[in-house]
Scaffold this active site. Structure first.
Site, PDB file in Angstrom:
ATOM      1  CD  GLU A 122       4.183   0.741   7.013  1.00  0.00           C
ATOM      2  OE1 GLU A 122       5.122   0.989   7.793  1.00  0.00           O
ATOM      3  OE2 GLU A 122       3.778   1.577   6.204  1.00  0.00           O
TER       4      GLU A 122
ATOM      5  CG  ASP B 158      -0.106   0.042   2.540  1.00  0.00           C
ATOM      6  OD1 ASP B 158       0.754  -0.837   2.733  1.00  0.00           O
ATOM      7  OD2 ASP B 158      -0.316   0.959   3.357  1.00  0.00           O
TER       8      ASP B 158
HETATM    9 ZN   LIG Z   1       6.751   2.391   4.178  1.00  0.00          ZN
END
Ligand SMILES: [Zn+2]
Length: 416
Positions: free
Chosen positions: A178, A83
């Site tokens: 994340e 992501d």
């Molecule tokens: Zn990163």
């Protein structure tokens, strides 16, 4: 030799998929593009001959590069996240490849106001002649963390093509979300099955991040009395005033993000909501020394008591919850994690640097869960911004480092 054009091609292919994480989404992963990129990676891993490559129901991609050593060797995991940050859009990325960078500021073609200046990026001075990749100035690039993804993929390809390079089992793990704090939520460490892990999510080259902040969140709830202002004399207790007094009493010249750097910690009130009867304030507590967090929490509690004295009738509740812990705390369980990373860089004739992050990584959470996970350089610069850029040579250096690191671990006999 690392295949530089193939590595560049991979990177450009991965950044063309919009994987912007969405805060507050009700799905996991938070955006469908993460599943699209994950599928692409799984298929590429299968094509490389990593026959167990899968994408889990949560979008996490797992695969094993089997050991080619005749001795039992420790399982090492390599992680990157697919992501990108919601702070800048990652849709419609149009990368600009600058070959043989001649030095000087880089004006981005899609937005004349967007300039990558040498003054703000002194590391550019050492990269004259290199291949740089920037955006057109209207989106982020996604080098955070698609540089890491490309580096891990190219490492797997290189090791498959060079069976003479001895390595133990390498577990590849690509995670989702994340950037919104959920990278580790759906990783089953037993399924991952590694004893040590490296996140490829660091800036520049040859740095090993060995410390992150330790982090707690405090929610302070102020309760008072609301009543019509016309009859409020002696009866109203306005929690907006109490909250203002509370902030005023907290240290301003020290212990704030605005006044600290390096290893200094802080208290950071970042959100306030409510009205006369009740106000809620959110404050993050940060320090490299985990024990100091308790002192910061104590400071909040004593400030609450003082404040209450000035506003009889108000109540103030301070609730502190842990967020993540300095990875240095858990890395002591496996000192070879950092030592071998240093050794790998030294064997390449380069100088490793041990660095600290004033923030957290998925590695801090992995480490806390018992999987020691330092963070390695992968050529990231200016993450989360339209001024983001990366350097192909630094990505190549990261691949070389991983190839070397796999060999260092392969030389270490597994203790029975
Ligand atoms: Zn990163």
């Amino acid at each position: 030799m690392i295949n530089r054009e193939r590595l560049l091609e991979r990177f450009l292919k991965y950044v063309s998929v919009d994987t912007t994480a969405r805060e507050g989404a009700e799905t996991y992963p938070s955006s469908p593009g993460q599943l699209v990129l994950g599928r692409m990676l799984r298929d590429e891993l299968l094509a490389l001959g990593l026959t167990d490559a899968v994408q889990t129901e949560h979008g996490i991609v797992l695969a094993t590069l089997p050991s080619n050593s005749d001795k039992p060797v420790r399982v090492v995991a390599l992680n990157a996240h697919v992501d990108t940050s919601p702070e800048t859009t990652g849709a419609g990325v149009r990368p600009q490849v600058v070959r043989k960078y001649a030095g000087g500021d880089l004006v981005l073609p899609g937005n004349p106001q967007a300039v990558i200046r040498v003054a703000d990026n002194p590391e550019l001075k050492a990269l004259v002649g290199c291949t740089l990749i920037t955006t057109d100035g209207t989106t982020l690039l996604g080098s955070d963390d698609k540089s890491g993804v490309a580096v891990i993929m190219e490492t797997a390809a290189y090791l498959q093509e060079h069976p003479d390079v001895a390595h133990g089992p390498l577990r590849i793990c690509f995670t989702c979300d994340e950037e919104i704090g959920h990278g580790v939520d759906h990783v089953d460490l037993n399924v991952l099955g590694a004893k040590v892990c490296y996140t490829l999510d660091g800036k520049g080259a040859d740095e090993i991040d060995v410390e992150t902040f330790s982090a707690d969140l405090a929610v302070v709830t102020f309760r008072g009395v609301n009543i019509h202002p016309s009859i409020a004399k002696g009866r109203m207790v306005n929690t907006l005033r109490v909250a203002g007094e509370f902030i005023h009493r907290l240290p301003h010249d020290t212990l704030s993000p605005e006044t600290t750097e390096g290893r200094q910690g802080f208290l950071h009130p970042y959100q306030l909501s409510g009205g006369v009867a009740e106000v809620q304030m959110r404050i993050i507590l940060r320090d490299f020394d985990t024990a100091r967090l308790a002192q910061l929490a104590e400071l909040l509690r004593s400030t609450a008591v003082e404040c209450q004295r000035s506003f009889p009738g108000a109540s103030i509740a301070v609730e502190v919850t842990p967020q993540y812990r300095n990875m240095a705390d858990g890395l002591t369980a496996e000192p070879r994690a950092v030592r071998f990373a240093q050794l790998a860089i030294e064997r390449l004739g380069r100088k490793p640097q041990l660095t600290i992050i004033r923030g957290g990584t998925d590695g801090s959470r992995f480490t806390e869960l018992g999987l020691p996970t330092p963070n390695l350089s992968t050529g990231e610069h200016n993450p989360h911004s339209p001024l983001e850029w990366t350097c192909l040579e630094e990505m190549i250096q990261a691949v070389e480092m991983l190839v070397q690191l796999a060999q260092v671990w392969a030389e270490e006999p597994v203790a029975q």
